[in-house]
Design a protein around this motif. Structure first.
Motif, PDB file in Angstrom:
ATOM      1  N   ASN A 176      43.667  82.988  61.252  1.00 18.18           N
ATOM      2  CA  ASN A 176      44.669  83.118  60.194  1.00 18.18           C
ATOM      3  C   ASN A 176      43.959  83.229  58.859  1.00 18.18           C
ATOM      4  O   ASN A 176      43.062  82.431  58.570  1.00 18.18           O
ATOM      5  CB  ASN A 176      45.589  81.890  60.147  1.00 18.18           C
ATOM      6  CG  ASN A 176      46.320  81.681  61.442  1.00 18.18           C
ATOM      7  OD1 ASN A 176      47.018  82.550  61.904  1.00 18.18           O
ATOM      8  ND2 ASN A 176      46.149  80.515  62.035  1.00 18.18           N
ATOM      9  N   GLU A 177      44.378  84.214  58.057  1.00 17.51           N
ATOM     10  CA  GLU A 177      43.889  84.357  56.686  1.00 17.51           C
ATOM     11  C   GLU A 177      45.061  84.026  55.772  1.00 17.51           C
ATOM     12  O   GLU A 177      46.022  84.801  55.684  1.00 17.51           O
ATOM     13  CB  GLU A 177      43.402  85.777  56.426  1.00 17.51           C
ATOM     14  CG  GLU A 177      42.255  86.212  57.320  1.00 17.51           C
ATOM     15  CD  GLU A 177      41.951  87.705  57.193  1.00 17.51           C
ATOM     16  OE1 GLU A 177      42.439  88.355  56.235  1.00 17.51           O
ATOM     17  OE2 GLU A 177      41.235  88.219  58.060  1.00 17.51           O
ATOM     18  N   TRP A 218      47.800  86.411  57.224  1.00 20.38           N
ATOM     19  CA  TRP A 218      47.444  87.499  58.121  1.00 20.38           C
ATOM     20  C   TRP A 218      46.984  86.860  59.430  1.00 20.38           C
ATOM     21  O   TRP A 218      46.119  85.989  59.422  1.00 20.38           O
ATOM     22  CB  TRP A 218      46.302  88.344  57.562  1.00 20.38           C
ATOM     23  CG  TRP A 218      46.678  89.170  56.376  1.00 20.38           C
ATOM     24  CD1 TRP A 218      46.390  88.906  55.077  1.00 20.38           C
ATOM     25  CD2 TRP A 218      47.397  90.400  56.387  1.00 20.38           C
ATOM     26  NE1 TRP A 218      46.894  89.891  54.270  1.00 20.38           N
ATOM     27  CE2 TRP A 218      47.521  90.827  55.055  1.00 20.38           C
ATOM     28  CE3 TRP A 218      47.962  91.178  57.399  1.00 20.38           C
ATOM     29  CZ2 TRP A 218      48.178  92.000  54.694  1.00 20.38           C
ATOM     30  CZ3 TRP A 218      48.614  92.346  57.049  1.00 20.38           C
ATOM     31  CH2 TRP A 218      48.718  92.743  55.715  1.00 20.38           C
ATOM     32  N   THR A 277      44.975  87.622  62.761  1.00 16.39           N
ATOM     33  CA  THR A 277      43.995  88.615  63.185  1.00 16.39           C
ATOM     34  C   THR A 277      43.448  88.259  64.563  1.00 16.39           C
ATOM     35  O   THR A 277      43.515  87.103  64.994  1.00 16.39           O
ATOM     36  CB  THR A 277      42.817  88.697  62.191  1.00 16.39           C
ATOM     37  OG1 THR A 277      42.147  87.438  62.164  1.00 16.39           O
ATOM     38  CG2 THR A 277      43.295  89.060  60.789  1.00 16.39           C
ATOM     39  N   ARG A 304      45.718  93.129  62.842  1.00 19.69           N
ATOM     40  CA  ARG A 304      45.916  92.330  61.626  1.00 19.69           C
ATOM     41  C   ARG A 304      47.386  92.454  61.278  1.00 19.69           C
ATOM     42  O   ARG A 304      47.857  93.526  60.917  1.00 19.69           O
ATOM     43  CB  ARG A 304      45.044  92.856  60.499  1.00 19.69           C
ATOM     44  CG  ARG A 304      45.038  91.979  59.262  1.00 19.69           C
ATOM     45  CD  ARG A 304      43.954  92.476  58.291  1.00 19.69           C
ATOM     46  NE  ARG A 304      43.735  91.519  57.236  1.00 19.69           N
ATOM     47  CZ  ARG A 304      43.974  91.753  55.961  1.00 19.69           C
ATOM     48  NH1 ARG A 304      44.451  92.926  55.578  1.00 19.69           N
ATOM     49  NH2 ARG A 304      43.739  90.828  55.057  1.00 19.69           N
ATOM     50  N   ARG A 333      50.800  90.770  59.262  1.00 18.43           N
ATOM     51  CA  ARG A 333      51.285  89.841  58.223  1.00 18.43           C
ATOM     52  C   ARG A 333      52.402  89.000  58.814  1.00 18.43           C
ATOM     53  O   ARG A 333      53.310  89.517  59.461  1.00 18.43           O
ATOM     54  CB  ARG A 333      51.784  90.626  57.018  1.00 18.43           C
ATOM     55  CG  ARG A 333      51.987  89.759  55.814  1.00 18.43           C
ATOM     56  CD  ARG A 333      52.295  90.605  54.592  1.00 18.43           C
ATOM     57  NE  ARG A 333      52.115  89.817  53.398  1.00 18.43           N
ATOM     58  CZ  ARG A 333      51.616  90.276  52.273  1.00 18.43           C
ATOM     59  NH1 ARG A 333      51.253  91.536  52.183  1.00 18.43           N
ATOM     60  NH2 ARG A 333      51.496  89.486  51.227  1.00 18.43           N
TER      61      ARG A 333
END
Length: 108
Positions: free
Chosen positions: A30-31, A49, A51, A73, A75
């Motif tokens: 997770n970003e 995000w 990923t 990726r 959202r």
């Protein structure tokens, strides 16, 4: 934990969900984009995000899709509800386009 219309209730069910979701994407990550907290409601909202790389078998309904090596990726957002006055998560509700991962993997 709620997601995709499914409910994973209890520690064992949530652990199984994480095991199954990491099998096709062991590098899943997770970003964080943003976080908002509502202390009065013991709730945190997170936008991020999601990923990963498709390196394990992916179950989609009754089919099993072999690893493609493709990355995705996507959202997403999720709300986390905490037990009053504690750091214990009692409910997670993720929100995302369920087809986005398949499109990211070039499978849809």
């Amino acid at each position: 934990m709620h997601g995709g219309g499914q409910v994973f209730d209890g520690a064992e069910a949530v652990r199984r969900y994480f095991e199954l979701s990491r099998t096709p994407f062991p590098d899943q990550d997770n970003e964080i984009i943003s976080i908002a907290a509502d202390e009065a409601a013991d709730t945190v909202l997170v936008e991020f995000w999601l990923t990963g790389t498709h390196t394990g078998p992916l179950r989609v309904g009754d089919r099993v899709i072999p690893p493609t090596g493709h990355n995705f990726r996507v959202r997403m957002a999720a709300s986390f509800e905490f037990a009053p006055g504690s750091d214990k998560i009692i409910c997670e509700r993720p929100y995302f386009d369920q087809g986005a991962v398949l499109r990211g993997l070039k499978l849809a």
